[in-house]
Scaffold this active site. Structure first.
Site, PDB file in Angstrom:
ATOM      1  N   SER A 121       0.900  -1.150  -0.017  1.00 26.28           N
ATOM      2  CA  SER A 121      -0.113   0.123   0.122  1.00 26.28           C
ATOM      3  C   SER A 121       0.885   1.428   0.127  1.00 26.28           C
ATOM      4  O   SER A 121       0.459   2.220  -0.577  1.00 26.28           O
ATOM      5  CB  SER A 121      -0.878  -0.010   1.252  1.00 26.28           C
ATOM      6  N   ASP A 166       9.047  -3.387  -4.241  1.00 26.64           N
ATOM      7  CA  ASP A 166       7.577  -2.841  -4.253  1.00 26.64           C
ATOM      8  C   ASP A 166       7.623  -1.675  -4.994  1.00 26.64           C
ATOM      9  O   ASP A 166       6.571  -1.736  -6.239  1.00 26.64           O
ATOM     10  CB  ASP A 166       7.327  -2.365  -2.747  1.00 26.64           C
TER      11      ASP A 166
HETATM   12  C1  GLA Z   1       8.524  -5.013   2.024  1.00 28.27           C
HETATM   13  C2  GLA Z   1       9.702  -4.248   1.677  1.00 28.27           C
HETATM   14  C3  GLA Z   1      10.598  -4.769   0.296  1.00 28.27           C
HETATM   15  C4  GLA Z   1      10.834  -6.308   0.674  1.00 28.27           C
HETATM   16  C5  GLA Z   1       9.753  -6.992   1.376  1.00 28.27           C
HETATM   17  C6  GLA Z   1      10.326  -8.505   1.814  1.00 28.27           C
HETATM   18  O1  GLA Z   1       7.558  -5.145   1.296  1.00 28.27           O
HETATM   19  O2  GLA Z   1       9.243  -2.881   1.288  1.00 28.27           O
HETATM   20  O3  GLA Z   1      11.378  -3.757   0.017  1.00 28.27           O
HETATM   21  O4  GLA Z   1      12.189  -6.131   1.447  1.00 28.27           O
HETATM   22  O5  GLA Z   1       9.209  -6.447   2.396  1.00 28.27           O
HETATM   23  O6  GLA Z   1      10.386  -9.171   0.592  1.00 28.27           O
END
Ligand code: GLA
Length: 338
Positions: A121, A166
């Site tokens: 999100s 992400d």
């Molecule tokens: C969160 C972080 C990502 C990644 C994931 C685990 O979503 O924002 O960068 O490290 O955790 O894979």
């Protein structure tokens, strides 16, 4: 997952939020971005590993408009976490720091990406804000530039030392697309290739209902362990995934478990892409299972509730199921054969 929440509803909510918040309003510009669900490859992006996320159909919509006066103003229909403002303001600050002339603006948000559920999100919000503001000021950025700017905003203004997975996945997804493919992202090189999912594979996302906040410290602590393990092995963190079993075993117990997760998870992502390309869904499911066990037992980022959702999905005939995202609650991704 909802599918009735589309731009029209978001637009109405946003316009309402604007009318309540600001008296003099100029043209309103909307930016939108998807969430993401990671199919496999968690807690390896900040170690330069490979990951396999896919954009969600759920999106975040952000409206912005220039306002009179000298301050930005945030208002929202955003359900849940009130700290969203920090992410939005962080993106605007980074755009300004990068030399983009952003006038004082009002920002409103509407989203159906669940907050704190491991579906990004925050990245959806960051990228939607950036897209809206760039449109407002008539500027453009490449998806890679957008991703890096959003990651910086999260590091500096929200205090979360996240990797690039992400923001990269969200910045490269088109919120107007009817469907998305997975991307195999090499986080060290910041390059990705598209991986089409077999027609016979069905991906479901189940929310455990347990909410996490990555800022709570567990995420940063795991990241510290990974960096410390690499340092003790005299390897750049991007090369931790190449450590031998002997090297891993030489580490203190907790760091050895963290390092083993990174080494085995990166291998699983490559094997999973291989299985998908061969259409071997059974193998793909097994790899999801192994990934969950590693995140639960070696990386200590699952919870009993999430484990239960995984077990229930398997008992109902899934090919594989695993926690997805940062962990400490959130969603489970389930692979099924159609
Ligand atoms: C969160 C972080 C990502 C990644 C994931 C685990 O979503 O924002 O960068 O490290 O955790 O894979």
């Amino acid at each position: 997952m909802q599918d009735d929440f589309q731009p029209v509803r978001a637009r109405e909510a946003l316009v309402r939020a604007f009318e309540n918040a600001i008296t003099c309003r100029d043209a309103i510009v909307i930016g939108r971005a998807n969430g993401r669900v990671n199919l496999i490859g968690d807690h390896v992006d900040y170690a330069g590993g490979v990951v396999l996320p896919i954009a969600t159909p759920e999106t975040t919509s952000v409206a912005v408009a220039a306002v009179r006066g000298s301050n930005d103003c945030c208002t929202s229909e955003f359900v849940g976490d009130p700290s969203w403002e920090r992410y939005a303001r962080g993106v605007v600050a980074e755009l300004r720091a990068g030399g983009i002339n952003v006038p004082p603006i009002a920002i409103a948000v509407a989203s159906d990406v669940p907050v704190g559920a491991g579906l990004s999100s925050s990245a959806a919000l960051e990228i939607a804000v950036a897209r809206a503001v760039l449109t407002l000021v008539g500027r453009a950025m490449s998806p890679a530039e957008l991703a890096l700017l959003a990651q910086r905003a999260e590091h500096v203004h929200a205090g979360v030392p996240c990797g690039i997975m992400d923001q990269w996945c969200v910045a490269h997804a088109d919120p107007n697309a009817a469907r998305h493919d997975a991307i195999l992202l090499d986080c060290a090189r910041q390059q990705h290739e598209v991986v089409a999912l077999p027609e016979t594979l069905r991906i479901e996302v189940i929310d455990s209902g347990v909410r996490h906040a990555l800022r709570d410290g567990g995420y940063a602590a795991r990241r510290r362990d990974v960096f410390e393990a690499a340092e003790r092995l005299s390897r750049p963190v991007e090369e931790l995934a190449c450590a031998s079993e002997r090297e891993v075993a030489s580490l203190p117990a907790q760091l050895a478990r963290r390092a083993r997760h990174v080494v085995t998870e990166v291998a699983r992502v490559r094997a999973a892409v291989d299985a998908l390309r061969r259409g071997d869904l059974v193998r793909f499911g097994q790899l999801l299972q192994e990934s969950h066990a590693s995140l639960r037992d070696d990386f200590d980022v699952s919870t009993p509730e999430v484990d239960r959702v995984v077990e229930q999905a398997m008992a109902r005939g899934a090919l594989g199921a695993r926690m997805t995202g940062g962990g400490f609650g959130g969603c489970v991704v389930v692979a099924k054969a159609m």
